[in-house]
Design a protein around this motif. Structure first.
Motif, PDB file in Angstrom:
ATOM      1  N   THR B  23      24.516 -12.643 -20.641  1.00 47.76           N
ATOM      2  CA  THR B  23      24.926 -13.187 -19.386  1.00 47.76           C
ATOM      3  C   THR B  23      25.504 -11.681 -19.427  1.00 47.76           C
ATOM      4  O   THR B  23      25.253 -10.835 -18.188  1.00 47.76           O
ATOM      5  CB  THR B  23      26.701 -13.486 -19.880  1.00 47.76           C
ATOM      6  OG1 THR B  23      26.387 -14.735 -20.224  1.00 47.76           O
ATOM      7  CG2 THR B  23      27.447 -13.837 -17.938  1.00 47.76           C
ATOM      8  N   LEU B  24      25.724 -10.896 -20.392  1.00 43.25           N
ATOM      9  CA  LEU B  24      25.496  -8.917 -20.370  1.00 43.25           C
ATOM     10  C   LEU B  24      24.512  -8.483 -19.341  1.00 43.25           C
ATOM     11  O   LEU B  24      24.936  -7.624 -19.215  1.00 43.25           O
ATOM     12  CB  LEU B  24      27.435  -8.668 -21.517  1.00 43.25           C
ATOM     13  CG  LEU B  24      28.290  -8.851 -22.060  1.00 43.25           C
ATOM     14  CD1 LEU B  24      28.592  -8.463 -22.954  1.00 43.25           C
ATOM     15  CD2 LEU B  24      28.819  -8.822 -20.588  1.00 43.25           C
ATOM     16  N   ILE B  25      23.773  -8.603 -20.444  1.00 40.37           N
ATOM     17  CA  ILE B  25      22.628  -7.974 -20.219  1.00 40.37           C
ATOM     18  C   ILE B  25      21.881  -8.122 -19.402  1.00 40.37           C
ATOM     19  O   ILE B  25      21.358  -7.416 -17.928  1.00 40.37           O
ATOM     20  CB  ILE B  25      21.434  -8.313 -21.646  1.00 40.37           C
ATOM     21  CG1 ILE B  25      21.741  -8.020 -22.319  1.00 40.37           C
ATOM     22  CG2 ILE B  25      19.838  -7.931 -21.439  1.00 40.37           C
ATOM     23  CD1 ILE B  25      20.967  -6.585 -23.403  1.00 40.37           C
ATOM     24  N   ARG B  27      23.651  -8.783 -16.176  1.00 41.26           N
ATOM     25  CA  ARG B  27      24.181  -8.480 -15.164  1.00 41.26           C
ATOM     26  C   ARG B  27      24.070  -7.286 -15.665  1.00 41.26           C
ATOM     27  O   ARG B  27      23.525  -6.682 -14.137  1.00 41.26           O
ATOM     28  CB  ARG B  27      25.828  -8.942 -15.294  1.00 41.26           C
ATOM     29  CG  ARG B  27      27.054  -8.168 -14.545  1.00 41.26           C
ATOM     30  CD  ARG B  27      27.271  -7.887 -13.382  1.00 41.26           C
ATOM     31  NE  ARG B  27      27.844  -8.214 -12.481  1.00 41.26           N
ATOM     32  CZ  ARG B  27      27.157  -7.882 -11.281  1.00 41.26           C
ATOM     33  NH1 ARG B  27      26.842  -9.092 -10.405  1.00 41.26           N
ATOM     34  NH2 ARG B  27      28.785  -7.788 -10.700  1.00 41.26           N
ATOM     35  N   LEU B  28      23.514  -6.969 -16.316  1.00 36.19           N
ATOM     36  CA  LEU B  28      22.797  -4.939 -16.599  1.00 36.19           C
ATOM     37  C   LEU B  28      22.193  -5.029 -15.791  1.00 36.19           C
ATOM     38  O   LEU B  28      21.816  -4.424 -15.076  1.00 36.19           O
ATOM     39  CB  LEU B  28      23.097  -4.858 -18.631  1.00 36.19           C
ATOM     40  CG  LEU B  28      22.781  -3.311 -18.493  1.00 36.19           C
ATOM     41  CD1 LEU B  28      23.991  -2.376 -18.486  1.00 36.19           C
ATOM     42  CD2 LEU B  28      22.633  -3.320 -19.687  1.00 36.19           C
ATOM     43  N   TRP B  29      20.915  -5.847 -16.022  1.00 34.79           N
ATOM     44  CA  TRP B  29      19.503  -5.333 -15.782  1.00 34.79           C
ATOM     45  C   TRP B  29      19.776  -6.187 -13.790  1.00 34.79           C
ATOM     46  O   TRP B  29      19.388  -5.246 -13.266  1.00 34.79           O
ATOM     47  CB  TRP B  29      18.701  -6.886 -15.897  1.00 34.79           C
ATOM     48  CG  TRP B  29      17.528  -7.253 -15.130  1.00 34.79           C
ATOM     49  CD1 TRP B  29      16.931  -7.480 -14.601  1.00 34.79           C
ATOM     50  CD2 TRP B  29      16.185  -6.124 -15.681  1.00 34.79           C
ATOM     51  NE1 TRP B  29      15.532  -7.471 -14.133  1.00 34.79           N
ATOM     52  CE2 TRP B  29      15.336  -6.888 -14.966  1.00 34.79           C
ATOM     53  CE3 TRP B  29      15.795  -5.156 -16.937  1.00 34.79           C
ATOM     54  CZ2 TRP B  29      14.208  -6.190 -14.916  1.00 34.79           C
ATOM     55  CZ3 TRP B  29      14.777  -4.645 -16.983  1.00 34.79           C
ATOM     56  CH2 TRP B  29      14.117  -5.470 -16.421  1.00 34.79           C
ATOM     57  N   LEU B  31      22.542  -4.947 -12.319  1.00 37.23           N
ATOM     58  CA  LEU B  31      22.880  -3.501 -11.291  1.00 37.23           C
ATOM     59  C   LEU B  31      21.764  -2.491 -11.579  1.00 37.23           C
ATOM     60  O   LEU B  31      22.071  -2.038 -10.690  1.00 37.23           O
ATOM     61  CB  LEU B  31      24.208  -3.922 -12.655  1.00 37.23           C
ATOM     62  CG  LEU B  31      25.278  -4.114 -11.758  1.00 37.23           C
ATOM     63  CD1 LEU B  31      26.834  -3.898 -12.680  1.00 37.23           C
ATOM     64  CD2 LEU B  31      25.545  -4.444 -10.437  1.00 37.23           C
ATOM     65  N   GLN B  32      21.072  -2.353 -12.620  1.00 37.28           N
ATOM     66  CA  GLN B  32      20.154  -1.362 -12.943  1.00 37.28           C
ATOM     67  C   GLN B  32      19.409  -1.410 -12.737  1.00 37.28           C
ATOM     68  O   GLN B  32      18.670   0.022 -12.127  1.00 37.28           O
ATOM     69  CB  GLN B  32      20.867  -0.690 -14.449  1.00 37.28           C
ATOM     70  CG  GLN B  32      21.918  -0.830 -14.437  1.00 37.28           C
ATOM     71  CD  GLN B  32      22.245  -0.028 -16.083  1.00 37.28           C
ATOM     72  OE1 GLN B  32      21.749  -0.307 -17.571  1.00 37.28           O
ATOM     73  NE2 GLN B  32      22.797   1.676 -15.983  1.00 37.28           N
ATOM     74  N   VAL B  33      18.457  -2.563 -12.912  1.00 38.42           N
ATOM     75  CA  VAL B  33      16.958  -2.157 -12.278  1.00 38.42           C
ATOM     76  C   VAL B  33      16.419  -2.820 -11.326  1.00 38.42           C
ATOM     77  O   VAL B  33      16.015  -3.018  -9.939  1.00 38.42           O
ATOM     78  CB  VAL B  33      16.186  -2.922 -13.679  1.00 38.42           C
ATOM     79  CG1 VAL B  33      14.642  -2.844 -13.179  1.00 38.42           C
ATOM     80  CG2 VAL B  33      16.852  -2.390 -14.701  1.00 38.42           C
ATOM     81  N   GLY B  36      19.318  -1.569  -9.159  1.00 36.56           N
ATOM     82  CA  GLY B  36      19.853  -0.493  -8.991  1.00 36.56           C
ATOM     83  C   GLY B  36      19.827   0.901  -7.576  1.00 36.56           C
ATOM     84  O   GLY B  36      20.847   1.937  -7.895  1.00 36.56           O
ATOM     85  N   LEU B  39      22.206   0.819  -5.298  1.00 34.67           N
ATOM     86  CA  LEU B  39      23.976   1.412  -5.739  1.00 34.67           C
ATOM     87  C   LEU B  39      23.272   2.922  -5.947  1.00 34.67           C
ATOM     88  O   LEU B  39      24.832   3.515  -5.890  1.00 34.67           O
ATOM     89  CB  LEU B  39      24.112   0.532  -6.903  1.00 34.67           C
ATOM     90  CG  LEU B  39      23.984  -0.805  -7.354  1.00 34.67           C
ATOM     91  CD1 LEU B  39      24.665  -1.393  -8.692  1.00 34.67           C
ATOM     92  CD2 LEU B  39      25.811  -0.554  -6.307  1.00 34.67           C
ATOM     93  N   ALA B  40      22.469   3.619  -6.121  1.00 36.34           N
ATOM     94  CA  ALA B  40      21.827   5.273  -6.844  1.00 36.34           C
ATOM     95  C   ALA B  40      22.636   5.825  -4.804  1.00 36.34           C
ATOM     96  O   ALA B  40      22.597   6.307  -5.213  1.00 36.34           O
ATOM     97  CB  ALA B  40      20.672   5.325  -6.906  1.00 36.34           C
ATOM     98  N   GLN B  42      23.785   4.609  -2.605  1.00 36.40           N
ATOM     99  CA  GLN B  42      25.012   4.604  -2.819  1.00 36.40           C
ATOM    100  C   GLN B  42      26.074   5.566  -2.882  1.00 36.40           C
ATOM    101  O   GLN B  42      26.991   6.083  -3.084  1.00 36.40           O
ATOM    102  CB  GLN B  42      25.742   2.917  -2.880  1.00 36.40           C
ATOM    103  CG  GLN B  42      27.707   2.415  -2.776  1.00 36.40           C
ATOM    104  CD  GLN B  42      27.170   1.532  -3.342  1.00 36.40           C
ATOM    105  OE1 GLN B  42      26.952   0.003  -2.755  1.00 36.40           O
ATOM    106  NE2 GLN B  42      29.008   0.974  -3.128  1.00 36.40           N
TER     107      GLN B  42
END
Lengths: 381, 643
Positions: B23-25, B27-29, B31-33, B36, B39-40, B42
């Motif tokens: 789940t964490l990985i 979510r990380l993907w 948000l960042q990829v 991303g 958000l960058a 922003q």
């Protein structure tokens, strides 16, 4: 069966030297993540400290100190056979309760509205609630393992044993720690063989309990807002969800490969509150990107895997239960902490194991790993 | 507890752990990829703030470099909202501040509550704060969190109300302006609202300084990323001469004052004085169309707009009782041109062969057209006259005749029937002159088509759709439905005076960089068209216009009695009948006669004869032109009481 006998003999021989039986992978992963933690604490705190005119390495130096003490404490915990700890667990229990009561008295002091610290000389603070996690694991494991048949009465008694420290922690109020204690309890009870439906009922109670705490006004308003901010992101514009937005934005700003160590724009500008403690993962996310953050999660995953693996190799039920307690605590910490920075869990003050700045939490984690290694060292006995 | 069950449960714990990490990985993907980039982006807008500060506004100077409008530095009180973010503290500070500055706390509140102003830009709440007040605040800085005194450049008007309608005024940009201006305007900025300040906003404004700063989460400025120096606004060199402008304005005001004390003898029923609520003066150089002076009465004080005009003053300025001082009558005012329009009729009559420069006509005092009798003003018979003397004595019958004959041509559908209307349009009537200020009126030259149109639109109010002989006769003497603006009249007479070139009137002669004085733009005259006029016609008409002032029978003779006879001046009076109102007083003059350099128009509402009010204004203005002492004229009635 000569081969079996030889194997058995070999095992006996090896077990004669427990120190050679430690889990090297586990210790290596812990060491690696601790070093990374120090680096990120420096990165996340240096500009804020610089602004305040304090040495930029202030938190770094202290964290290095905590890690060193942590390794020493881990060694001490490993050197005392866990079964001896099991035997003195009633005394440990009384000690834990005493500490948790004391911290609520005027001897304890309050930080951010939570009455949970003992001030020590040198500007250090001791958080008894952190250590209560460690001792509750031993106490619960000893009690459950002592009951050959884990019937309803034993379950009830176990719940009462756990309820006292959980209640005291809630009085501080420290909802985060209370949640960790619940996670430990549920993890251990499930391996103890509690019937599935009882576990479900308990989990339901835990949820109702959290909601109850929010409703009863035990927590300060800002604590409630912090917890519920992730459910209603549009509820307020500048306060809690603002922090959450900043947290997500900062992680997202890292992209796939990150901005580079010490080059996080949001991190350097102190956009995320508590970034060297609870929100350290945002600094990792921004500066090291997906590659770095995923690596951190993999390292934490390796630690969880090793602890879980040891639970199966434990020589007795108490050992297994201790490992399950530790892994429950550890994984809950990771899930809650990383999840909150990414907006999928409520915001509570739970540190990221081995990474977040903070003495008590670091020492607790090292002691817990020591305890698990202790069990691993005695696996052939 | 069986080992089997325990093993199973341990297995479940393992599965839960794997699920959590996955789940964490993921979510990380995500948000960042996956998101991303968003958000960058922003993150960047999060940290960087653009602070825009106005550049010093360009000055407005007269043709000789005298200052009409420049800037002064005033001490203003500003509030930094970042520092004053605590709500409770904010209330206290506002309360204290409004007491010290003696202003309504609601005004302060509404100003700092305006979220549209950049929060990193301190909000000005008061200007021209006395020094002792600033001292008081500075000494108690801890009580006045976020309050600061900063120098602020504001408009300065060293000559008071002078040229108020010309230069216009500035004010804070409003929502509408903000949305229509495509440039980088921000709320709270100063913008030209009227006159030259509005028309030349692009030159006067300059380029604001742009500071990009990085801010932290508390909104504190951490460092400056970039800074673009402001480019001061350009200076405008007007064609206006403030000396002449001054004379024009005082003459206008003074003669209106005199006229207001004079009895309107045309009212036989009771004793009535002239109301003379407003008027205007326009003086131009006929050889290039540049405006030398432009005055409108009543006037206003542009300095009152500097810090946002106080409501009572604004209401006063818009109260009909006060004759709308903000209106620029010189370009907006619409008047029947009356006898000043005879210049057009004369040329039309000559061009269609109805008259020649020397042909004679027996003025019996009236002219019968169809079944209607059109009379001279005062019913006076002028006897045998030619074009020149018809202009001098302002014979109406002479021009009625032209109007009537042209109508016959129209009726027979022969060419030239619309000669009056066509000539009028050639001289610029009926359309805007192109002066960039004052929201110019178009005026109206009535003709067959126009009459049909108004009838179709409103048959009850305009029962006749046909263009009748009387309509053309009325138009021939500038009455009826003819409407002109003072600037149009000035440009038309300029065209006559310079021999036939219609220019677009202009106010700005040069645009310069404010510091280096480098000329950015040199404004050239803009000729619109050339009108053919024979020399004999021009000479004959000029003789007539000269006679208006120097001939014993000249309608403006009395008005110019005090004017030196050695200075050649010519002109034409006009007295326009307005339904339900007193007569409009008009006068157009030019000097010298042979090759005129100045054309001046004066028009005053409800002020009687052209000779009574308007002619003395032009006389005084010409006295100014020649550096003579200016003298009052007490309502000079035309000889024989006619115009």
């Amino acid at each position: 069966m000569p081969i079996a006998k030889t194997l058995h003999q070999a095992k006996r021989q090896i077990s004669a030297k427990p120190w050679k039986q430690i889990d090297v992978i586990l210790i290596s992963a812990v060491a690696a993540i601790s070093v990374l933690g120090c680096l990120m604490i420096y990165s996340a705190s240096r500009s804020r400290l610089g602004e305040l005119g304090i040495s930029k390495t202030y938190f770094l130096e202290r964290q290095i100190g905590f890690v060193i003490i942590g390794f020493v404490l881990m060694g001490i915990v490993m050197s005392v056979d866990y079964r001896k700890m099991r035997d003195v667990s009633p005394f440990l229990y009384v000690g834990v309760i005493a500490m948790l009561v004391l911290v609520l008295s005027p001897i304890g002091s309050s930080v951010n509205g939570t009455q949970g610290w003992f001030n020590l000389p040198g500007g250090f603070g001791l958080q008894p609630s952190e250590f209560s996690k460690f001792f509750l694991i031993i106490i619960l494991a000893s009690y459950i393992a002592a009951n050959e048949q884990f019937h309803l009465g034993a379950l009830f008694k176990t719940l009462v044993i756990a309820a006292v420290p959980i209640g005291l922690v809630l009085l501080q109020p420290d909802l985060g720690t209370a949640m960790v204690l619940c996670a430990i309890l549920i993890g251990m009870l499930s391996v103890a063989g509690t019937k599935g439906r009882y576990l479900l009922v308990m989990m339901l109670f835990a949820v109702v309990g959290v909601v109850g705490v929010l409703q009863l006004g035990v927590l300060k308003e800002y604590q409630v807002e912090r917890l519920t901010g992730f459910i209603n992101p549009s509820h307020d514009t500048q306060g809690i969800t603002y922090n959450l937005d900043q947290s997500k934005t900062t992680i997202g700003n890292g992209g796939f490969s990150g901005k580079g160590l010490f080059k996080g724009e949001q991190t350097n500008l102190s956009y995320v509150p508590e970034q060297h403690t609870d929100f350290i993962f945002t600094a990792i996310g921004e500066e090291l990107g997906f590659i770095g953050s995923a690596t951190v999660l993999v390292l934490l995953g390796i630690i969880a895997w090793r602890i879980w693996r040891i639970s199966r190799a434990a020589p007795d039920a108490a050992g297994t239960l201790i490992c399950i307690g530790v892994v429950s605590m550890f994984v809950f910490h990771v899930f809650e902490n990383v999840g909150m920075t990414m907006g999928i869990m409520p915001i509570t003050g739970i540190p990221l194991p081995f990474v977040s700045y903070g003495g008590s939490a670091i020492l607790l984690m090292f002691m817990s790993i020591g305890l698990v290694n202790n069990i691993y060292m005695h696996r052939f006995e | 507890m069986t080992d089997q069950l325990r093993e199973k449960r341990i297995g479940i714990v393992g599965v839960v752990i794997i699920a959590i990490f996955l789940t964490l990985i993921s979510r990380l993907w995500y948000l960042q990829v996956a998101t991303g980039e968003e958000l960058a982006l922003q993150a960047t807008s999060n940290r960087v703030r653009v602070i825009q500060e106005e550049a010093p506004r360009g000055r407005i100077l007269d043709i000789n470099g005298n200052v009409i409008v420049d800037n002064r530095i005033t001490k203003s009180i500003v509030i930094d909202r970042v520092q004053l973010s605590n709500e409770k503290r904010k209330k206290e500070v506002i309360k204290k501040l409004s007491k010290v500055l003696n202003i309504d706390s609601k005004v302060v509140e509404s100003r700092i509550a305006d979220q549209r102003i950049s929060p990193y830009k301190p909000v000005p709440v008061a200007i021209d704060v006395p020094f002792d007040r600033i001292q008081y605040i500075k000494e108690r800085q801890n009580e006045f969190t976020g309050v600061d005194a900063v120098p602020l450049p504001v408009r300065r008007y060293p000559n008071g109300n002078l040229a108020a309608h010309l230069v216009g005024y500035v004010g804070e940009i409003n929502d509408e302006e903000l949305s229509t201006r495509k440039d980088d305007y921000q709320l709270g900025e100063t913008i030209g609202k009227s006159g030259i300040e509005l028309a030349y906003e692009n030159y006067l404004r300059g380029e604001p300084s742009i500071k990009k700063v990085e801010i932290d989460v508390k909104g504190r400025v951490l460092r400056q990323i970039s800074y673009k120096e402001p480019v001061p606004g350009n200076d405008l060199i007007l064609s206006i001469d403030i000396g002449l402008q001054q004379v024009a304005e005082t003459s206008l005001a003074r003669q209106i004052e005199i006229t207001r004390s004079v009895q309107d003898t045309s009212d036989k029923t009771k004793f009535t004085k002239f109301k003379a609520p407003g008027g205007s003066v326009v003086m131009v150089d006929p050889n290039n169309g540049f405006v030398k002076a432009l005055a409108s009465f009543p006037t206003f004080n542009p300095a009152e707009f500097v810090d946002g005009i106080p409501t009572p003053i604004w209401e006063e300025l818009n109260d009909p009782k006060n004759a709308f001082p903000l209106n620029n009558r010189a370009v907006q005012g619409l008047y029947a041109p009356a006898s000043t329009f005879k210049m057009v009729t004369a040329i039309a009559g000559n061009n269609t062969g109805i008259i020649t420069p020397y042909s004679t006509f027996n003025d019996t005092g009236s002219l019968k057209v169809s079944d209607r009798e059109f009379k001279n003003a005062g019913k006076k018979a002028n006897g045998v006259i030619n074009l020149s003397s018809a202009l001098t004595v302002s014979s109406d019958t002479f021009f009625y005749n032209i109007g009537s004959k042209l109508w016959s041509l129209q009726y027979k559908q022969k060419p030239g029937g619309d000669a009056i209307q066509d000539t009028a349009r050639e001289f610029g009537f009926g359309s805007v002159t192109g002066l960039p200020i004052g929201n110019e009126s178009k005026g109206r030259i009535p003709d067959e088509e126009w009459k049909q149109k108004v009838h179709d639109e409103n048959p009850e109010a305009f029962p006749y759709a046909q263009w009748l002989p009387g309509d053309n006769v009325n138009t021939s003497v500038g009455q009826g439905d003819t409407l002109v603006t003072p600037i149009q009249l000035a440009m038309a007479y300029s065209t006559f005076a310079n021999g036939g070139v219609l220019y677009q009137p202009q106010l700005v002669s040069e645009i310069r960089e404010s510091e280096s004085k480098k000329v950015v733009k040199k404004i050239k005259p803009i000729p619109i068209r050339t009108i053919e006029m024979s020399e004999s016609l021009v000479n004959s008409m000029k003789d007539g216009f000269t006679g208006v002032i120097s001939n014993e029978k000249g309608t403006a003779r009395n008005a110019f009695l005090s004017f030196p006879t050695n200075i050649p001046v010519a002109g034409k009076t006009g007295t326009a009948e307005v339904s339900g109102k007193q007569d409009t007083s008009l006068f157009v003059g030019f000097t010298p006669i042979k090759k005129p350099n100045f054309v001046a128009v004066a028009i005053v509402e409800e002020a009687g004869f052209g000779a009574g009010t308007a002619a003395p204004i032009v006389k005084r203005t010409f006295e100014g032109v020649y550096g003579l002492p200016v003298t009052d004229v007490i309502f000079a009635a035309p000889p024989g009481g006619i115009d």
